[in-house]
Design a protein around this motif. Structure first.
Motif, short mmCIF file in Angstrom:
data_model
loop_
_atom_site.label_atom_id
_atom_site.label_comp_id
_atom_site.label_asym_id
_atom_site.label_seq_id
_atom_site.Cartn_x
_atom_site.Cartn_y
_atom_site.Cartn_z
N PRO A 1225 -41.31 -36.16 3.10
CA PRO A 1225 -40.91 -37.55 3.37
C PRO A 1225 -39.59 -37.61 4.12
O PRO A 1225 -38.74 -36.72 4.00
CB PRO A 1225 -40.79 -38.15 1.97
CG PRO A 1225 -41.70 -37.32 1.13
CD PRO A 1225 -41.63 -35.95 1.70
N ASP A 1226 -39.41 -38.69 4.89
CA ASP A 1226 -38.23 -38.81 5.74
C ASP A 1226 -36.94 -38.80 4.94
O ASP A 1226 -35.92 -38.25 5.38
CB ASP A 1226 -38.32 -40.09 6.58
CG ASP A 1226 -39.47 -40.06 7.55
OD1 ASP A 1226 -39.92 -38.92 7.87
OD2 ASP A 1226 -39.94 -41.12 7.98
N GLU A 1227 -36.95 -39.40 3.75
CA GLU A 1227 -35.70 -39.46 2.97
C GLU A 1227 -35.25 -38.08 2.46
O GLU A 1227 -34.11 -37.91 2.05
CB GLU A 1227 -35.85 -40.43 1.80
CG GLU A 1227 -36.93 -40.06 0.79
CD GLU A 1227 -38.25 -40.74 1.16
OE1 GLU A 1227 -39.09 -40.89 0.25
OE2 GLU A 1227 -38.46 -41.07 2.35
N TYR A 1228 -36.17 -37.09 2.45
CA TYR A 1228 -35.83 -35.73 2.00
C TYR A 1228 -35.79 -34.70 3.14
O TYR A 1228 -35.45 -33.54 2.93
CB TYR A 1228 -36.86 -35.23 0.98
CG TYR A 1228 -36.91 -36.05 -0.28
CD1 TYR A 1228 -35.87 -36.01 -1.21
CD2 TYR A 1228 -38.00 -36.89 -0.53
CE1 TYR A 1228 -35.93 -36.78 -2.37
CE2 TYR A 1228 -38.06 -37.65 -1.67
CZ TYR A 1228 -37.02 -37.60 -2.59
OH TYR A 1228 -37.07 -38.34 -3.73
N SER A 1229 -36.12 -35.11 4.31
CA SER A 1229 -36.28 -34.13 5.40
C SER A 1229 -34.96 -33.48 5.81
O SER A 1229 -34.96 -32.35 6.29
CB SER A 1229 -36.92 -34.82 6.61
OG SER A 1229 -36.09 -35.90 7.05
N GLU A 1230 -33.87 -34.19 5.65
CA GLU A 1230 -32.58 -33.63 6.06
C GLU A 1230 -31.79 -33.05 4.89
O GLU A 1230 -30.67 -32.56 5.08
CB GLU A 1230 -31.74 -34.71 6.75
CG GLU A 1230 -32.38 -35.20 8.04
CD GLU A 1230 -31.52 -36.23 8.75
OE1 GLU A 1230 -30.45 -36.58 8.16
OE2 GLU A 1230 -31.88 -36.69 9.84
N GLN A 1231 -32.33 -33.05 3.69
CA GLN A 1231 -31.63 -32.51 2.52
C GLN A 1231 -31.84 -30.99 2.43
O GLN A 1231 -32.87 -30.47 2.84
CB GLN A 1231 -32.12 -33.18 1.24
CG GLN A 1231 -31.77 -34.66 1.15
CD GLN A 1231 -32.15 -35.24 -0.20
OE1 GLN A 1231 -32.47 -34.50 -1.13
NE2 GLN A 1231 -32.12 -36.57 -0.30
#
Length: 1266
Positions: A1225-1231
């Motif tokens: 998901p987009d909200e986790y893609s950069e974590q």
């Protein structure tokens, strides 16, 4: 000549021709293709001659006497063999082995050491032979001694030659071309005296008639392509000239009348009427010499010869006194020059001893001997020793040169006196009493005493001193020989004199030849001295010493003016590379002066025996020296065997003792050899620069095992003769002959093994201390033990202990216990070896305590409580006012711990103390207890025995809960106890009720055993038909009486599976035979007469109480358990670090200390005693194979350390493919998340995922979040 029985004949020979026959050429190889095989043919000739000599001695021993003629024949042949073999060994050491050592390291030194050992064997045999003729007593025993001595010599030489042919010569043929091999052999030929070669080559062809044509072709290939030189050498093997052929044919017909370098003048008189007989002829010659003073005479050149030698020595002395060593005249070049002159004098001395002196004795009237004396060779030897002195520092150089000058000045005076005596009395006497033919014979015989290579250089050197007049006179003297001597040899001498005088020899070539001939392999200065020299001038000076310099300096060449040989020659010199004649000075120095190069002790001083007892008392710093104790015991028992074999002929009753001792020694030596071959020697070979160093000793071990087998075969013959049904006289005669053969075999075996052990201790075992640390040596010792079976150790340990001193015994046992400290070896020793109680070995406190506590579970607890009572009584005597506390202590069931609890005292005394003070108080208390313990030990023992006799209700360990807690607190607060002992006492206090109840129950059951039948006293069967005794686990014919249940079980596993507790196998002492159902002590056979020694099983272990009739089982002395397999050293070995028996295929493995002493991480069963197969994981942990198969169905990581259980790349690739299809998901893609990889044990940062995280370093998914 040489009849008698050959030792190779018959089935009773000690050397089987199929397995040990030196002198066999490799199939398809010719001497021309591999010239070095000439030495192998020499081996065959030596072997044949030894066999004939042995046959002669055996024949004389059977007759009981040896007449004088036979003795002199035997003596001549033996001395000739000794001399030619000595030159053969010197050629191998100083020519062939040096070349091989440059290509393959660590092979040649072993065989050079064997040469020295064989030389000692030759000397001892010579002493026996000399004593035989000097003693007028009965010769029977002396002849038998000679038989044994020559037999031992034959065994040693044949085994040595056999090893050379299997290791050395294949390497020579592989590393060197035919031309290079020919050069080595040619150097050997040129370094042997000519007269010896004239006898050796025909002698060799007479023994090897099938190889005569091969030898002729070989010489044509090896000898440089020079017509005269080839004629001379070939004439030695196939003489055509009447002078040479007459001597050689006479030698063979007369039985080596001219053996070695000794020529009998009587033999010459038989062939030529050479001596001037009449007074008229003598007067005529004297008058003729007055009218023709310048007429040619072979003795006229003697004065010139003497003058040249003295002049050369004086020039050397002058240069040494000047002490100015420039780059053109270094000290090394002067030493090379001096060595050259000394070698000339060395052979000149030999001429006097073996030619001139015997001639004078023949010419003088009976009873007279020549006055005066020629200089002794010991004088030359003293100067030679000085020249090979090794300086440690350049500061010693001046002192060293002064010492050489002093010795040389004295030496020149002695030589000059000797020469004056010869010129004044000896040579005029010979000239007046001998004809011209006799003088010529003396002259050429003297020249032939020198080696060909040295003779050539000597003639070149001597010719350079001649004036024109003297040169012509010498040539005329040589021409006189054309009518009486060897044409080819005299023509060669004529050419050499002309070449030396004319100056056609290149100066540089002559200098280089002398440098090669006389430059030693040892440097004047040690390596440390050379490295320690810092100044440039010292370094350059040392470099000059090492390089050797030139033989003749420019200043010395000026003094020789135009007559010197050192004229500058043109580049078109007629001396080519193929015309070179080499000479090895080291060969003749080794023959004449072996002390110069020999530094090792005599073989008679055995290394292990020569070491003091104190040298073995501390093996901790030298663990590998324990092998020397084995060697010491082996030598001692070999000597006992030799002594027993000598008495067998007189005492039949000793045969049983001899058989037992021999077979025990055979077993122990074979085990010891295998441990060296498998463990010790490979450890040495693992050091890069020590490769190939042990191969010869491995061959020795194989040959010695065969030697034991052959001796065992003779022993069986002795046994058969003793029980033979033949007539008593015939049986006795056969028995006595077999005993003599057995005694001979024992002496040979003793000689071979002693020599082998000596060489091992000299060459190999010092290397362990140099290249291995103490810890590494201990590991090697542990590995050697780990390959030794329990039944062999049970034979070795008592045998070894009985052969060494008490201090050595203690040191050895201590070393073994230290090397096996991770194992149960100490327990195994105590269980079967009663002698273990004699050694007060200091072990780890904890292990020593546990080992003692196993004998009786409550003894330590009772002793501890008894000490408390004694201390309380002593305190009562000191403090009678504490009556109340004393009453409490004396009440039943109340211990001294109650007193501490009630009064709030005791160990609380230490509260509030500083740590340093507390430590000192504790140590003081411990020391006080140690000192007082010796006084109170008897009282404590009495208390313990009284406590044991109490009824359960009166036992002090039967306490209520409060008393038990108080006692445990007391133990816990007692700082004088080490933690392990404290935990042990507390554990047994908690189990005191159960322990006491069980002990009383067992005692009651024992009393009822005789009154009623024990449960299970009936047969059990392995099969349903009831035809095979046993159970599901074992096939056996007995049951075990288990004390804890007082019941009979077929095996221990049957008990453990049907009860809620495990049996202590060591408590089992009785069994029940399933055939007669009688309960009896444990044994491998039934003790009742009705069963007639009925076997309980094929395998029985008294320690493990194990019977089995089906499988191959062995007892491991380090696990102290029985394991399935053939045994240690066969298919398993014990790793002392892992403390586990492993297959031989796992010899190289990752060790983890006591890895088997752990529970299976899946089923939690103790792996060390488990009977299920075990799987070793890559990380080093273990689990059962069945557990592994079940666990890996759902897991791939180790349950202990979480590392992957194998190569998971396929699985990880599947995960890569799976994750590639997933979308985060987009909200986790950069974590990102921080992980720790379980495989590479490194941290990393990876993209977010709720399940899988791939290590960025190693690519593993076996990770966890940090």
């Amino acid at each position: 000549m040489g009849g008698g029985k050959s030792r190779k004949e018959g089935e009773d020979t000690m050397l089987a021709s199929s397995s040990l026959s030196p002198g066999v050429l490799p199939s398809g190889e010719q001497l021309v293709d591999a010239p070095v095989l000439f030495l192998v043919l020499s081996h065959k000739a030596f072997s044949e001659e030894l066999a004939q000599l042995y046959g002669l001695v055996v024949e004389a021993a059977e007759m009981g006497f040896l007449n004088k003629d036979c003795y002199f024949e035997l003596n001549r042949r033996f001395k000739f063999l000794k001399l030619v073999y000595k030159y053969h060994c010197a050629a191998e050491d100083e020519v062939v082995f040096l070349a091989l050592d440059a290509e393959v390291k660590n092979v040649a030194p072993t065989y050079s050491l064997e040469h020295k050992v064989i030389d000692d064997c030759f000397s001892s045999t010579s002493n026996v032979l000399n004593h035989l003729i000097s003693d007028d007593t009965d010769k029977t025993e002396q002849l038998q001694e000679l038989v044994c001595s020559i037999g031992a010599l034959q065994e040693s030489i044949c085994q040595h030659m056999f090893k050379e042919e299997h290791q050395v010569f294949p390497l020579l043929m592989k590393k060197f071309s035919s031309e290079e091999q020919a050069s080595l052999v040619w150097q050997y030929i040129c370094s042997v005296p000519i007269k010896l070669l004239q006898e050796f080559l025909p002698w060799m062809t007479s023994l090897l008639t099938d190889y005569k044509m091969d030898l002729l072709g070989f010489l044509e290939f090896v000898v440089p392509k020079e017509t005269l030189l080839q004629k001379v050498v070939i004439s030695w093997i196939h003489p055509k000239d009447p002078f040479c052929s007459g001597i050689i044919s006479g030698m063979h017909q007369e039985g080596h009348e001219c053996y070695g370098v000794i020529c009998s003048f009587k033999n010459i008189l038989k062939q030529y009427p050479l001596v001037v007989q009449s007074k008229h002829e003598r007067d005529f010659r004297t008058e003729n010499s007055k009218h023709e003073p310048d007429g040619p005479n072979p003795t006229d050149g003697v004065c010139l010869w003497h003058s040249a030698i003295i002049k050369e020595l004086l020039v050397i002395l002058k240069e040494l006194y000047q002490k100015t060593f420039s780059c053109t005249s270094t000290l090394a070049s002067i030493i090379v020059q001096l060595k050259f002159v000394l070698h000339i004098l060395m052979f000149y001395s030999n001429v006097w001893e073996h030619i001139i002196y015997p001639v004078i004795v023949e010419l003088l009237p009976n009873g007279l001997s020549p006055r005066g004396q020629f200089f002794d060779k010991s004088q030359i030897e003293g100067l030679e020793l000085l020249l090979y002195f090794k300086l440690e520092d350049l500061t010693q150089l001046s002192t060293y040169v002064e010492k050489i000058c002093k010795e040389l000045d004295s030496f020149i005076r002695r030589v000059n006196t000797c020469f004056s005596f010869l010129e004044r009395e000896i040579f005029p006497f010979i000239s007046n009493n001998c004809s011209c033919e006799a003088l010529l014979w003396l002259f050429y015989s003297s020249l032939q005493m020198m080696p060909l290579g040295l003779l050539k250089q000597t003639i070149f050197w001597f010719s350079s001193h001649l004036s024109d007049e003297h040169f012509k006179a010498i040539l005329n003297s040589i021409k006189l020989e054309y009518d009486a001597g060897s044409m080819s040899f005299i023509s060669l001498l004529h050419d050499w004199v002309r070449m030396g005088y004319s100056g056609k020899i290149p100066v540089d070539k002559f200098r280089q030849d002398l440098k090669i001939m006389f430059n030693s392999r040892r440097y004047l200065l040690s390596e440390e001295a050379r490295k320690g020299s810092s100044s440039s001038d010292k370094k350059s000076h040392v470099q000059e010493l090492d390089n050797g310099g030139a033989f003749l300096s420019g200043s010395r060449s000026e003094t020789r003016a135009t007559n010197s040989m050192l004229h500058t020659s043109s580049p078109t010199s007629n001396i080519t590379e193929t015309d070179e004649i080499h000479y090895s000075s080291k060969m003749n120095r080794r023959v004449f002066f072996p002390q110069v190069l020999r530094k090792n002790p005599s073989i008679q001083n055995h290394h292990a025996n020569s070491m003091s007892v104190n040298a073995f008392s501390d093996l901790e710093s030298r663990p590998m020296d324990h092998v020397l104790l084995f060697h010491k015991a082996l030598i001692k028992n070999l000597e006992c065997l030799v002594n027993l074999s000598a008495k067998l002929a007189e005492d039949f009753s000793l045969l049983a003792n001899f058989r037992r001792s021999f077979h025990l020694l055979q077993l122990i030596y074979q085990t010891h050899s295998e441990s060296e071959d498998k463990i010790a020697f490979p450890a040495l070979e693992s050091i890069g620069k020590l490769q190939n160093i042990s191969h010869a000793y491995v061959i020795d071990h194989n040959l010695e095992v065969e030697q034991f087998k052959k001796t065992s075969h003779i022993l069986e013959e002795v046994t058969l003769f003793q029980s033979s049904p033949n007539a008593p006289s015939q049986r006795m005669q056969g028995y006595l002959l077999s005993c003599l053969k057995l005694h001979d075999a024992c002496i040979s075996m003793h000689k071979i093994l002693s020599d082998h052990i000596y060489r091992e201790e000299i060459e190999l075992f010092p290397l362990f201390k140099q290249h291995f640390s103490i810890k590494e040596q201990e590991k090697i010792v542990a590995q050697m033990l780990g390959w030794t079976r329990a039944e062999i150790l049970q034979e070795i340990i008592p045998w070894l202990v009985a052969s060494i001193a008490p201090d050595e015994q203690k040191a050895l046992i201590s070393l073994w216990l230290k090397a096996t400290r991770n194992t149960k070896f100490h327990e195994w020793l105590r269980e079967w070896w009663v002698g273990m109680s004699n050694y007060d070995i200091v072990e780890d406190a904890g292990s020593h305590f546990l080992a003692e506590s196993e004998s009786c579970t409550l003894d330590v607890v009772l002793a501890y409580l008894s000490e408390g009572r004694i201390e309380s009584k002593q305190n009562w005597k000191k403090h009678p006012q504490e009556q109340n506390s004393r009453d409490l202590i004396e009440q039943p069931g109340i211990t001294s711990a109650d007193k501490v609890h009630l009064n709030g005292e005791g160990d609380n005394t230490y509260q509030g103390q500083e740590p340093a003070t507390l430590s000192s108080l504790v140590n003081e208390k411990r020391n006080t207890k140690t000192l007082d313990g010796s006084k109170d030990s008897e009282e404590v023992d009495k208390q313990v025995e009284e406590l044991k006799t109490l009824m359960p209700a009166e036992h002090p360990l039967v306490m209520n809960q409060q008393e038990l807690e108080d006692t445990i607190r007391r133990v816990s607060r007692d700082i004088t106890l080490d933690p392990q002992k404290k935990a042990y006492i507390m554990q047994n206090l908690l189990m005191s009720r159960w322990i006491v109840t069980q002990q009383r129950f067992h005692e009651d059951n024992d009393k009822r055993n005789d009154k009623e039948q024990i449960p299970g006293q009936c047969p059990s069967y392995q099969d349903s038909l009831g035809s095979v005794f046993g159970c599901n686990h074992y096939k056996r014919n007995c049951k075990l009486l288990v004390p804890c249940c007082n019941r009979l079980y077929t095996c221990i596993r049957c008990h453990d599976e049907t009860t809620d507790h495990a049996v202590e196998r060591k408590s089992i002492t009785k069994m029940c035979c399933m055939k007669c159902l009688v309960i009896q002590p444990l044994n491998s056979k039934c003790s009742t007469p009705a069963c007639n020694e009925f076997s309980m099983a094929k395998y029985f272990c008294k320690i493990c109480k194990l019977f089995d009739d089906e499988r191959q089982i062995y007892h491991c002395p380090y696990c102290n358990l029985c394991r399935v397999g053939k045994g240690l050293g066969i298919d398993y070995f014990h790793c002392m670090t892992c403390n586990a028996c492993m297959s031989q295929y796992l010899k190289v493995h990752a060790c983890r200390e006591k890895c088997f002493e752990d529970n299976c991480p899946i089923c939690h069963e103790y792996i060390f005693t488990s009977s299920s197969p075990v799987k070793a994981l890559p990380c080093g942990h273990l689990m059962h194979s069945s557990c592994f198969q079940e666990y890996t169905c759902s897991n791939y990581i180790c349950p202990v350390c979480s590392k992957s259980l194998g190569d998971m790349q396929v699985y990880f690739q599947m995960l890569d493919a799976l994750l590639a299809e997933e979308k985060i998901p987009d909200e986790y893609s950069e974590q990102t998340q921080v992980i720790l990889c379980n495989d590479c044990e490194k941290k990393g940062t990876v993209p977010f995922h709720w399940l899988y995280h791939k290590c960025p370093l190693c690519g593993s998914y076996n990770t966890r979040l940090v």
